[in-house]
Design an enzyme around this catalytic site. Structure first.
Site, PDB file in Angstrom:
ATOM      1  N   LYS A  69       0.819  -1.210   0.000  1.00 19.06           N
ATOM      2  CA  LYS A  69       0.000   0.000   0.000  1.00 19.06           C
ATOM      3  C   LYS A  69       0.857   1.266   0.000  1.00 19.06           C
ATOM      4  O   LYS A  69       0.437   2.306  -0.493  1.00 19.06           O
ATOM      5  CB  LYS A  69      -0.905  -0.032   1.233  1.00 19.06           C
ATOM      6  N   ASP A 189      -6.606   7.544  13.580  1.00 16.93           N
ATOM      7  CA  ASP A 189      -6.363   6.226  12.976  1.00 16.93           C
ATOM      8  C   ASP A 189      -4.875   6.035  12.700  1.00 16.93           C
ATOM      9  O   ASP A 189      -4.324   6.620  11.756  1.00 16.93           O
ATOM     10  CB  ASP A 189      -7.181   6.119  11.672  1.00 16.93           C
TER      11      ASP A 189
HETATM   12 MG    MG Z   1      -6.216   0.456   8.696  1.00  9.94          MG
END
Ligand code: MG
Ligand code: ADP
Lengths: 606, 250
Positions: A69, A189
């Site tokens: 990613k 997050d």
């Molecule tokens: Mg995540």
């Protein structure tokens, strides 16, 4: 409407979820595991994905891809600082990173597509239906190229990506569904590779994002690296070995570093043991939470500036936040919780499962799109300002960061030379003044009718859709004719390349499915052979000789078919054997029943 | 063939073109449902076939959000209306609709978002209204208030001096203190302007409520608009300097 699943395509772990009776649920595998490691390995038997691929990290590091990613929507120059840490080989073609695995090169969307396919298959097996539509999450701070790359990955995996949704906002949907509260929340997050902060207002079922900020290159991976550097230095000191030149051992160091970090979230100290190369034995040592925290604090504190910026952009201060919601595996670290608490002045909410909440939220969004959930609506924003290059290498901003999406801006263009037939337009994303300091997204050429300078009037509309992805259209204002525009992405796959990859992937799917069918047929045949052998041994003498012989013939035919490569032939021989052994099995069951009854009193049986 | 290396922007987007005006065509299309061709009487949805209709390019942001052309607006009410229309237009709810409806939903949602963003902020709201009442918004050029002209010139010099100085030296600290004082003074000045603007907003709303078309009313209208324009232009100028100062001495 066909089912839409929600997918959290994470740096470290990926999950798939769906909506069941108005509640989102994560889909587990046969062993009840909900997370799939985001790892792809090339083995002698082909490509494998997930936890089994993770095992190859130490055996086969240069053929095992993790944290892909980090490379989505990027060129090689963007990841120079990372190269030393990744054992696999990276190159670049057409502005897109390629990862070398054996004889072939794969773009990051293709690798991600393999993870998506694994999740798709998991959902299909669990739900017993074919899955073709999905909502996929991305970090809120992902730029246009990274979002587009994620969408491409979906296409390559055979999924229609109905929506790209931001991870923290997805989490807020799951949170809101569960808690049914109103007010202002901050979602923090911190995962393996990325950090996001989003500030939302929850009111009457509307989830309005007020501001978002983050760092797409900040997460648990960075903490692992600090520990890796520490261990490597200690090993060099104590054993005189440079582990850095042994990719397989480096992976062992990295995995041990991560495990130690995770253990230190629950304990105050932990033992480290790493096998050394060249039969030098083991490196052992102790790591304390204090040691980890003194290293980690500089990384964790890098999350605070984005938090302050988001608050500022939302026009709020920390005390306006009613609740801070923690998402992502790294928020399990006590130090992270302390720093968040210090910044916001209140203990964070940590009752959600930080691993699953993003996937759950994606499932909620999927349900909104399919018309199931009608009372909730997410109003998200674009994380970065969008603009175009103007005279002097300056970016002229068209859509400011934190503008609610969909968002559009129109700009009128003309020529400044007589007879000029084209205007080149360069689209950028970022917050800086100069073009060179921002991210180049794409270029395109506007077609202009040859007229005296200044006469043509072409209106270009820049529209950021609900996925946060840019669409460009142009209209000649003199003729009201719209013009098709071919936008050339600066860091993305071209449409034709994506199409080719989809075709390739279907070819592989066919091959994969063939291979899978053969393996399954063989496994089933083996277990049938085993049970029939057992029946013959136990009850062969109780049936006619011809019958027993027929069973033996069918058995040997199945064994032969099993070693060949046609799954259909195996299934056919299996059916024949089952037929031939039907009576034998009944006799055997009777016999074993009788045996088990012997020695028992009649009263016990009735 | 010659191509410009970078696009040449027209500064004024609102200038009407001399050629067939697409806005006119859109306006005509607006009075009929694009789908069933019946006469439109509903606001955004056809009463007969219930299809969503495109927000006309002629619809200003006030009418888009269904609020009067006033400068003091209740933020709660504005937000409620924005939420209501978001539920009507957002692409999330058009996933299974026709491509035309999806396109309309997308562009309507984008217009709605711009409208709300503009009207939510009192300054942007006033600038927008000024544009509607007097012509192009982009004509509001930022300019320094006449009485501050000298002061600002001096300030620019100090800024330059500070940028060139060693920030940690005595000289640097002295300059920074001067700049801080200047910044505070300018911030006060900005607040003053904003409170005068708020008074003008109230005047404007009163005039609207009275709804008179008399010639004193017209004179009053022009006075308010003129003063508002000057104040807005000065306020933006001061605001830019304050931001610049804050960034330099931070
Ligand atoms: Mg995540
Ligand atoms: N108990 C824990 N303590 C500290 N870090 C943890 C813990 N559990 C998981 N992590 C870290 O969280 C990261 C993975 O988080 P996750 O949210 O799954 O990431 P992503 O969304 O990037 O896939 C990894 O860096 C992992 O080491």
């Amino acid at each position: 409407m066909t089912r839409i699943v929600g997918i959290d395509l994470g740096t470290t772990n990926s999950l798939v979820a769906y909506m069941k009776d108005a509640q989102p649920c994560v889909i587990p595998d046969r062993n009840g595991r909900t997370m799939v490691s985001s790892v792809v390995a090339l083995t002698d038997n082909g490509l494998i994905v997930g936890d089994s691929a993770k095992e190859h990290l130490t055996q086969n590091p240069e053929r095992t891809v993790y944290s892909v990613k980090r490379f989505m929507g990027k060129g090689l120059a963007d990841v120079q600082n990372d190269l030393a840490y990744f054992p696999y080989h990276l190159t670049e073609t057409g502005g897109v990173i390629r990862i070398r695995l054996g004889q072939k090169s794969y773009s990051p969307p293709q690798i991600s597509a393999m993870i998506l396919k694994e999740l798709k298959l998991r959902a299909e097996t669990y739900l017993g239906e074919s899955i073709t539509k999905a909502v996929i999450t991305v970090p809120a701070y992902f730029n246009d190229s990274q979002r587009q790359a994620t969408k491409d990955a979906g296409l390559i995996a055979g999924l229609e990506v109905l929506r790209i949704i931001n991870e923290p906002t997805a989490a807020s949907l799951a949170y809101g569904l569960q808690k049914k509260t109103q007010g202002t929340i901050a979602v923090y997050d911190l995962g393996g590779g990325t950090f996001d902060i989003s500030i939302l207002k929850l009111k009457d079922g509307i989830f309005e994002v007020l501001a978002t900020n983050g760092d797409t290159h900040l997460g648990g991976d960075d903490l692992d690296r600090l520990l890796v550097d520490l261990f490597v230095a200690q090993i060099k000191d104590r054993h005189g070995v440079n582990v850095g030149s042994y990719p397989d051992h480096m992976q062992a160091v990295r995995l041990e570093a991560e495990r130690a970090k995770v253990r230190l979230s629950g304990e105050l100290k932990t033992e480290i043991a790493i096998e050394l190369p060249e039969d030098k034995g083991h490196f052992t040592g102790e790591l304390t939470r204090d040691q980890l925290e003194s290293l980690a604090i500089s990384v964790i504190d890098r999350t605070l500036t984005p938090c302050r910026m988001a608050l500022k952009d939302a026009g709020l201060t920390a005390k306006d936040i009613d609740e801070v919601v923690l998402v992502g595996g790294s928020t399990r670290m006590p130090l992270v919780r302390q720093r968040v608490e210090a910044l916001f002045g209140k203990p964070p909410h940590c009752h959600l499962n930080p691993d699953e909440v993003v996937a759950l939220g994606a499932a909620v969004q999927a349900d909104i799109l399919s018309g199931g959930t009608t009372d909730m609506l997410l109003l998200d924003v674009t994380p970065l300002s969008l603009g175009i290059e103007t005279m002097g290498g300056v970016m002229s901003s068209l859509i400011r960061r934190n503008t609610t999406i969909p968002a559009s801006a129109k700009e009128m263009f003309t020529t400044y030379v007589d007879g000029q037939t084209g205007v080149d337009i360069h689209i950028l994303q970022g917050e800086r003044e100069l073009v060179k300091d921002n991210r180049s997204l794409a270029r395109f050429r506007l077609k202009v009718p040859p007229l005296p300078a200044g006469i043509p009037r072409i209106e270009v509309t820049f529209l950021i859709d609900a996925n946060g992805i840019l669409n460009v259209t142009a209209t000649d204002m003199r003729t009201s004719q719209s013009q098709s525009i071919e936008v050339k992405p600066s860091y993305g796959l071209s449409d034709t390349e994506v199409e080719r990859m989809i075709e390739d992937s279907f070819k592989f799917v066919a091959e994969d499915i063939g291979a899978r069918k053969l393996i399954e047929a063989r496994l089933d045949a083996e277990s049938l052979i085993k049970t029939t052998d057992k029946s013959l041994a136990e009850a062969g003498h109780l049936v006619a000789r011809e019958e027993a012989d027929a069973v033996r013939t069918a058995l040997s035919q199945l064994s032969a078919a099993k070693d060949a490569t046609d799954p259909r032939a195996i299934r056919a021989r299996m059916a024949e054997l089952e037929q031939a052994a039907k009576h034998l099995n009944v006799v055997m069951l009777d016999a074993s029943l009788k045996r088990s009854l012997q020695g028992k009193k009649v009263t016990e049986v009735t | 063939m010659v191509y410009t290396p970078c696009p040449f922007l027209l500064m004024d987007n609102n200038q009407p073109s001399t050629h067939p005006d697409p806005r006119r065509q859109l306006q005509m299309a607006r009075s009929m449902c694009w789908h069933c061709q019946s006469e439109m009487s509903g606001e955004y949805f056809c009463e007969r076939c219930v299809k969503v209709q495109p927000v006309s390019k002629d619809t200003d942001y006030f009418s888009c959000l269904g609020v009067p052309r006033r400068l003091t607006l209740d933020p709660q009410k504005l937000e409620a209306k924005f939420y209501e229309l978001s539920r009507a237009f957002h692409p999330d709810f058009y996933q299974s609709k026709s491509p035309t409806e999806q396109t309309i939903s997308l562009s309507n949602a984008a217009v709605l978002n711009t409208a709300y963003r503009t009207l939510r902020d009192p300054i942007q709201r006033a600038e927008y209204l000024l544009g509607l009442e007097t012509g192009s918004v982009k004509d509001i050029r930022t300019s320094p208030p006449a009485d501050l002209f000298e002061e600002i010139l001096v300030l620019q010099d100090i800024l330059e001096e500070y940028r060139a100085s060693e920030h940690d030296s005595d000289e640097g600290r002295r300059l920074r203190d001067t700049l801080k004082t200047e910044q505070q003074a300018l911030e006060r000045r900005k607040e003053e302007m904003e409170s005068r603007l708020r008074e003008l907003f109230v005047d404007w709303d009163k005039l609207q409520d009275a709804g008179e078309a008399t010639s004193p009313a017209r004179v009053e209208r022009d006075r308010i608009l003129k003063q508002m324009r000057d104040l807005l232009s000065h306020r933006t100028y001061i605001n830019n300097i304050v931001n610049d100062l804050a960034a330099t001495i931070a």
